[in-house]
Enzyme design. Structure first.
Site, PDB file in Angstrom:
ATOM      1  CE  LYS A 160      -6.838  -6.742   6.396  1.00  0.00           C
ATOM      2  NZ  LYS A 160      -5.966  -7.348   5.407  1.00  0.00           N
TER       3      LYS A 160
ATOM      4  CD1 TRP B 112      -2.263  -1.949   0.215  1.00  0.00           C
ATOM      5  CD2 TRP B 112      -3.455  -0.681   1.602  1.00  0.00           C
ATOM      6  NE1 TRP B 112      -3.520  -2.481   0.294  1.00  0.00           N
ATOM      7  CE2 TRP B 112      -4.278  -1.729   1.132  1.00  0.00           C
ATOM      8  CE3 TRP B 112      -3.993   0.227   2.500  1.00  0.00           C
ATOM      9  CZ2 TRP B 112      -5.618  -1.872   1.512  1.00  0.00           C
ATOM     10  CZ3 TRP B 112      -5.327   0.087   2.886  1.00  0.00           C
ATOM     11  CH2 TRP B 112      -6.128  -0.946   2.391  1.00  0.00           C
TER      12      TRP B 112
ATOM     13  CG  ASP C   9      -4.316  -4.088   4.220  1.00  0.00           C
ATOM     14  OD1 ASP C   9      -5.448  -4.590   4.340  1.00  0.00           O
ATOM     15  OD2 ASP C   9      -3.421  -4.605   3.543  1.00  0.00           O
TER      16      ASP C   9
HETATM   17  N1  SAM Z   1      -1.012  -3.178   3.611  1.00  0.00           N
HETATM   18  C1  SAM Z   1       0.128  -4.064   3.692  1.00  0.00           C
HETATM   19  C2  SAM Z   1       0.714  -4.187   2.313  1.00  0.00           C
HETATM   20  O1  SAM Z   1       0.034  -3.818   1.376  1.00  0.00           O
HETATM   21  O2  SAM Z   1       1.858  -4.649   2.186  1.00  0.00           O
HETATM   22  C3  SAM Z   1      -0.249  -5.416   4.229  1.00  0.00           C
HETATM   23  C4  SAM Z   1      -0.620  -5.361   5.675  1.00  0.00           C
HETATM   24  S1  SAM Z   1      -0.678  -6.959   6.401  1.00  0.00           S
HETATM   25  C5  SAM Z   1      -2.145  -7.604   5.758  1.00  0.00           C
HETATM   26  C6  SAM Z   1      -1.134  -6.613   8.051  1.00  0.00           C
HETATM   27  C7  SAM Z   1      -0.066  -5.928   8.840  1.00  0.00           C
HETATM   28  O3  SAM Z   1      -0.663  -5.474  10.064  1.00  0.00           O
HETATM   29  C8  SAM Z   1       1.104  -6.813   9.246  1.00  0.00           C
HETATM   30  O4  SAM Z   1       2.291  -6.353   8.671  1.00  0.00           O
HETATM   31  C9  SAM Z   1       1.155  -6.672  10.777  1.00  0.00           C
HETATM   32  O5  SAM Z   1       2.468  -6.575  11.286  1.00  0.00           O
HETATM   33  C10 SAM Z   1       0.400  -5.367  10.976  1.00  0.00           C
HETATM   34  N2  SAM Z   1      -0.125  -5.189  12.336  1.00  0.00           N
HETATM   35  C11 SAM Z   1      -0.958  -6.013  13.019  1.00  0.00           C
HETATM   36  N3  SAM Z   1      -1.203  -5.514  14.246  1.00  0.00           N
HETATM   37  C12 SAM Z   1      -0.521  -4.328  14.326  1.00  0.00           C
HETATM   38  C13 SAM Z   1      -0.385  -3.346  15.342  1.00  0.00           C
HETATM   39  N4  SAM Z   1      -1.007  -3.482  16.510  1.00  0.00           N
HETATM   40  N5  SAM Z   1       0.394  -2.265  15.105  1.00  0.00           N
HETATM   41  C14 SAM Z   1       1.035  -2.139  13.910  1.00  0.00           C
HETATM   42  N6  SAM Z   1       0.941  -3.036  12.909  1.00  0.00           N
HETATM   43  C15 SAM Z   1       0.176  -4.124  13.107  1.00  0.00           C
END
Ligand code: SAM
Length: 323
Positions: free
Chosen positions: A166, A55, A126
């Site tokens: 999301k 993203w 996301d």
């Molecule tokens: N939008 C990204 C892309 O296009 O490459 C993909 C995101 S991936 C589906 C979900 C991300 O949410 C992961 O990298 C994870 O580390 C992050 N995440 C989950 N909980 C989080 C939090 N509490 N704080 C920061 N990041 C978090």
């Protein structure tokens, strides 16, 4: 699943590698933009939960790189893109990275500081927890990430700005919709073509940020709880009657992306060269420090018959988690 087999079964995974995106999720944001024109007039953006960064790549390619190339960009500030994730991420041109937890107030403060008193035009999120497969649990943890995102939004988004988040569709979707409606007059739940039908994932596209009059970000959770409580809900128009019966909320739900384009739930034949060979591409940018790295190292070591010092491993990981 082998690489070629995944390329066949997941057309967006294959296309992402061909077009240089780090993850297939890039198409979701691009398809949301096709429908909602979310980048129009945007100069400052926050990308929450950004790793591995597809993203952020979209934001860089759509906002930063064109501004850099444009002749008259000299007298204007370049677009500001701030990306946050728990995981470290390989650099992307024009993107400032913050490593941290979005549910932690200190991370929110770091992001806000980058804006130096200015407001963002767009916040995208996301975020996804590690999915357990227990839908209620996954939906709950996901909603906590959205609320963390909304907390950052209430500090940083300019009036009229947009928030894309999301969501996981489930029994509390109407509640979440009502909570978002408190701040955005226009909320649509969108399902991009690149998001599999079999997935409960969708995206809340929230437009025209307009917090309630006199709103103080410190009151956010009290306000949200009010929507969630039958007794306190009466004066909030979208939830009176506790979301049931004749007052039930109908959520605008929109499929987006080219609807005659690739179907993410279908398998497509692989393009082969004259010798009938298919050449699979490597991932554009593998994660630089994925949480599963340690597990893979351990698996490899045990496959090689190495003695694993579990006490040392436990000590290492407890040191890491206390940082
Ligand atoms: N939008 C990204 C892309 O296009 O490459 C993909 C995101 S991936 C589906 C979900 C991300 O949410 C992961 O990298 C994870 O580390 C992050 N995440 C989950 N909980 C989080 C939090 N509490 N704080 C920061 N990041 C978090």
């Amino acid at each position: 699943m082998g690489k070629a087999s995944r390329d066949k079964r997941d057309i967006y995974y294959r296309k992402a590698k061909e077009e240089g995106w780090r993850a297939r999720s890039a198409f979701k944001l691009l398809q949301i933009d096709e429908e909602f024109n979310i980048f129009e007039g945007v100069k400052r953006v926050v990308d929450l939960c950004a790793a591995p960064g597809s993203w952020s790549q979209v934001l860089s390619r759509k906002l930063y790189l064109p501004a850099k190339l444009s002749q008259d960009s000299n007298d204007e500030d370049p677009p500001l893109i701030v990306a946050i994730d728990l995981q470290p991420m390989a650099p992307i041109e024009g993107v400032i990275q913050v490593q941290g937890d979005i549910t932690n107030a200190r991370t929110a403060e770091v992001v806000i500081r980058h804006f130096d008193g200015c407001k963002a035009d767009l916040v995208v999120c996301d975020g996804a927890p590690d999915v357990t497969g227990l839908h209620d649990m996954d939906e709950f943890v996901q909603s906590q990430l959205i609320l963390a995102g909304l907390t950052i939004v209430t500090h940083i988004l300019r009036e009229g700005g947009k928030f894309i988040a999301k969501i996981f569709r489930g029994k509390d979707t109407s509640l979440l919709y009502c909570q978002l409606k408190l701040f955005f007059p226009l909320v649509t739940f969108a399902k991009p073509k690149s998001s599999r039908n079999s997935s409960i994932e969708a995206f809340a596209v929230c437009e025209n940020y307009s917090p309630p009059e006199g709103f103080n970000p410190r009151d956010l959770h009290r306000l949200l709880e009010k929507v969630g409580s039958p007794s306190g809900a009466d004066d909030l128009d979208c939830s009176s009657g506790w979301l049931e019966g004749p007052n039930k909320v109908y959520i605008p739900f929109l499929a987006c992306g080219d609807l005659s384009g690739y179907d993410s739930d279908r398998s497509y034949p692989l393009p082969r060269n004259s010798e009938g060979v298919y050449q699979s591409l490597n991932p554009v940018q593998p994660p630089i420090a994925p949480p599963y790295k340690r597990a893979l190292e351990m698996k490899k070591a045990s496959a090689q018959g190495a003695q694993i010092d579990f006490e040392k491993l436990a000590l290492d990981s407890s040191n890491k988690s206390s940082v």
